[in-house]
Design a protein around this motif. Structure first.
Motif, short mmCIF file in Angstrom:
data_model
loop_
_atom_site.label_atom_id
_atom_site.label_comp_id
_atom_site.label_asym_id
_atom_site.label_seq_id
_atom_site.Cartn_x
_atom_site.Cartn_y
_atom_site.Cartn_z
N UNK A 81 -33.45 8.46 -11.17
CA UNK A 81 -32.07 8.92 -11.29
C UNK A 81 -31.96 10.06 -12.30
N UNK A 82 -32.67 9.99 -13.39
CA UNK A 82 -32.57 11.02 -14.43
C UNK A 82 -33.25 12.32 -14.01
N UNK A 83 -34.43 12.22 -13.40
CA UNK A 83 -35.22 13.42 -13.07
C UNK A 83 -34.80 14.07 -11.77
N UNK A 84 -34.70 13.28 -10.71
CA UNK A 84 -34.48 13.83 -9.39
C UNK A 84 -33.02 13.77 -9.01
N UNK A 85 -32.37 12.66 -9.32
CA UNK A 85 -30.99 12.46 -8.92
C UNK A 85 -30.96 11.73 -7.59
N UNK A 86 -29.80 11.28 -7.22
CA UNK A 86 -29.64 10.55 -5.97
C UNK A 86 -29.18 11.51 -4.89
N UNK A 87 -29.56 11.24 -3.63
CA UNK A 87 -29.02 12.07 -2.54
C UNK A 87 -27.53 11.81 -2.37
N UNK A 88 -26.87 12.73 -1.71
CA UNK A 88 -25.41 12.61 -1.55
C UNK A 88 -25.01 11.35 -0.81
N UNK A 89 -25.80 10.92 0.16
CA UNK A 89 -25.42 9.75 0.94
C UNK A 89 -25.52 8.46 0.14
N UNK A 90 -26.17 8.47 -1.02
CA UNK A 90 -26.28 7.27 -1.84
C UNK A 90 -25.25 7.25 -2.97
N UNK A 91 -24.50 8.31 -3.13
CA UNK A 91 -23.50 8.36 -4.21
C UNK A 91 -22.24 7.62 -3.81
N UNK A 92 -21.64 7.00 -4.78
CA UNK A 92 -20.40 6.28 -4.55
C UNK A 92 -19.25 7.14 -5.08
N UNK A 93 -18.28 7.34 -4.23
CA UNK A 93 -17.11 8.10 -4.66
C UNK A 93 -16.00 7.13 -5.00
N UNK A 94 -15.43 7.32 -6.16
CA UNK A 94 -14.34 6.45 -6.57
C UNK A 94 -13.08 6.77 -5.80
N UNK A 95 -12.44 5.74 -5.34
CA UNK A 95 -11.16 5.92 -4.68
C UNK A 95 -10.09 5.34 -5.59
N UNK A 96 -8.98 6.02 -5.71
CA UNK A 96 -7.93 5.50 -6.60
C UNK A 96 -7.37 4.18 -6.05
N UNK A 97 -7.00 3.31 -6.96
CA UNK A 97 -6.38 2.06 -6.56
C UNK A 97 -4.99 2.32 -6.01
N UNK A 98 -4.63 1.67 -4.93
CA UNK A 98 -3.27 1.87 -4.43
C UNK A 98 -2.26 1.23 -5.39
N UNK A 99 -1.20 1.94 -5.65
CA UNK A 99 -0.18 1.41 -6.54
C UNK A 99 0.85 0.66 -5.72
N UNK A 100 1.14 -0.54 -6.18
CA UNK A 100 2.15 -1.34 -5.51
C UNK A 100 3.53 -0.94 -6.01
N UNK A 101 4.50 -0.90 -5.13
CA UNK A 101 5.86 -0.54 -5.58
C UNK A 101 6.43 -1.63 -6.47
N UNK A 102 7.15 -1.20 -7.48
CA UNK A 102 7.78 -2.17 -8.38
C UNK A 102 8.94 -2.83 -7.67
N UNK A 103 8.99 -4.12 -7.76
CA UNK A 103 10.09 -4.85 -7.11
C UNK A 103 11.11 -5.29 -8.10
#
Length: 60
Positions: free
Chosen positions: A38-60
């Motif tokens: 991971x430090x020297x070569x890095x991971x390929x793009x297909x192995x990377x995890x992209x963070x997705x924002x948490x959906x916000x629930x509407x306040x009731x």
């Protein structure tokens, strides 16, 4: 710190079997190898995890 000392004391008093020691060292070598890749070569793009924002629930 106390947990580490207790674990070291327990291993010193009751050493693991040869097979267990080989498995532990192999797992450690695999972990170190993955960190080095991971430090020297890095991971390929297909192995990377992209963070997705948490959906916000509407306040009731």
């Amino acid at each position: 710190m106390d947990r580490l000392l207790f674990s070291m004391w327990r291993i010193w008093r009751n050493p693991p079997s040869r097979m267990k020691l080989i498995v532990m060292l192999a797992a450690l070598a695999l972990a170190i190898g993955l960190v080095l890749v991971e430090r020297r070569v890095g991971w390929p793009d297909w192995m990377r995890v992209e963070r997705t924002p948490r959906p916000r629930l509407p306040h009731l």
